[in-house]
Enzyme design. Sequence first.
Site, PDB file in Angstrom:
ATOM      1  N   SER A 138       4.343  -4.402  -2.501  1.00 32.29           N
ATOM      2  CA  SER A 138       5.748  -4.239  -2.892  1.00 32.29           C
ATOM      3  C   SER A 138       6.602  -5.297  -2.224  1.00 32.29           C
ATOM      4  CB  SER A 138       6.251  -2.847  -2.491  1.00 32.29           C
ATOM      5  OG  SER A 138       7.660  -2.742  -2.671  1.00 32.29           O
ATOM      6  N   TYR A 149       6.636   3.051   3.975  1.00 32.86           N
ATOM      7  CA  TYR A 149       6.197   2.455   2.711  1.00 32.86           C
ATOM      8  C   TYR A 149       6.127   0.932   2.840  1.00 32.86           C
ATOM      9  CZ  TYR A 149       6.331   1.194  -2.268  1.00 32.86           C
ATOM     10  OH  TYR A 149       6.059   0.658  -3.507  1.00 32.86           O
TER      11      TYR A 149
END
Length: 601
Positions: A148, A162
């Site tokens: 990401s 995350y």
Amino acid sequence: MRDRVAIVTGGGGGIGSAVSVELARRGATVVVLDSGDGLRGEPLGERSAERTVRRIEAEGGRAVAAPISVTDADAVRGLVEETVARFGSLDIVVNTAGILRFPRIADASAEDWAAVLGVHLGGYLNLLAAALPWMTAGGYGRIVGVTSGVGLARTSVDGPAYGSAKRAVAALTWQLGPVLPAGVAVNALSPIAATRMVTEGLVAAGADPRGLDLSAMPQPEHMAPAAARLASEEFGWCRGRVLFSAGSELSLIAPPRLVEAVATGGAGAAAALGALVRPVLAPAQAQQRSTGGSNPRSAPLVAAPPGSAAPAGSAEPAGSVGVVGPAGSAGRACLVVGDDRALTGQLTGALAPWGYSTVAAPVGDTGTGDAAAGFAAAEQGIRRAAAGTGAGLDAVVVIHGADATSAGGEPGGDWHAILTSHAGTAATILGHAAWSRAAARHVAATGRALRVVHVVPALTPGGRSAAQAVTQLARSVNDTPITPAGPGLSGPIGPNGPDGSNGPDGAGGPDGAGGSGGRLLEFAVSAESPYPADRVGLVELVASLVAAPDTAPLAGAELVVRPGWLGLRAHPAPAVTASLAGAEPGPWIDDVLRDALAPFG
């Protein structure tokens, strides 16, 4: 892809479902793996994998559902074996499975961190361990991991776990790709699309769900052509790379690259850091590139005699970093967290001339045992250290990693050794996250400025992935406003300014110290030398990050200590971007990427 066999994890919805459908359209038989859990990993028992299978079959494709979790290593291994037995091979794996927890650093629990790391990093490792033996034996395979942008160039304030997990996935990909045998390729995709994860993330950040309109964003189906290209036979030449997809654009993400280096051996080394932070390292961190290549940026470095002192009232060290301290630093306290007693002792000696007393504490059990107990122990450790100093706590140094107690050295340069070396990576990240959370809560409760320096032993690929993930953690923490909770405090403390000062309220000085505007500044160092002599440079660097006001701009930098030198690396960032005619990256994209990759070898 006709007659190829693929497993797509997280295939029950969003990007995973779109990729599953796309691969089936191109002729692949698709095993749709999805546990049916919710976005946060909560068990919902949804039959999401079956829904995707019905979509594929409605279009004339071939697919089967596998309602298991990527975190179940035995189930993943069994699925791979069953797939090969049933269809004759396993040619493609696309790992889109993921969950997201939204608490900021001060509120994230040990369970939040463990769950996110378990799916994104642990699940990816499970798939690699299960699929690679079959692929390498058969001489063919394409694996597409998913990372990401908030684990690369950007940070993740709402959900630092995350971002840290996704950086670890990217770091693993960069290291694993080049060592795989011919015919087997591992790459990673960093997608951005209007998914449920994005929607709920915006809501968690304060957006009104009734007013959200994500129609201008790329849609999940726009990510599928890029994933299919990475999984194609033709793309096997590209290995160990990260590509960012925005639908109409595709970017090659360069890994952290060295932009500045400073000698730590020989004449002048002791004074190097103190002399070079302001003219060399700080500008390089701010601009993410070397500022050299013209007139010298500093005078020649000359070593100062050991134990020399700064002139009275001087704010600059006159000699060795860790031997000389700036005026006004006396009476400060640093908590040194680590199980390496020798290194802790060296750091204690280096900080003493700066006017710092030190308190030692063990890291605590955050990975292999009770993570919640480890997080609680970190909070208790900071509270005890602050109470024991009388005047309060000014800094924390956390020295923790799977390499810390090993004999050092590099494991074999094959994929088995790389995967094995990542067995303790999640535990290392958890350990540093525990102390980051405890530090954030301490700043919120006291309003007192605090510096945290993370030192990650990185002698193995797993250690280097952990070091990158912890750097991403530090960057996210530095960008996170801390809400004061102590008496007499009101309003959030803004994120750090470019000089490490206290954001809009300006209450603190350039070192982040002072009053109710106390700042939390976090630094990260990747310790990549096994040689005892290089501990001197490491200790000098850490002491300077703890004590020297000028080092505040290095908060969140990608700092590294190697044999004979220390350096600063740029954050992962786009090296080239290609604008597409639609979302389909045609064969021409290979020529673009080859040209962009040429300087990297």
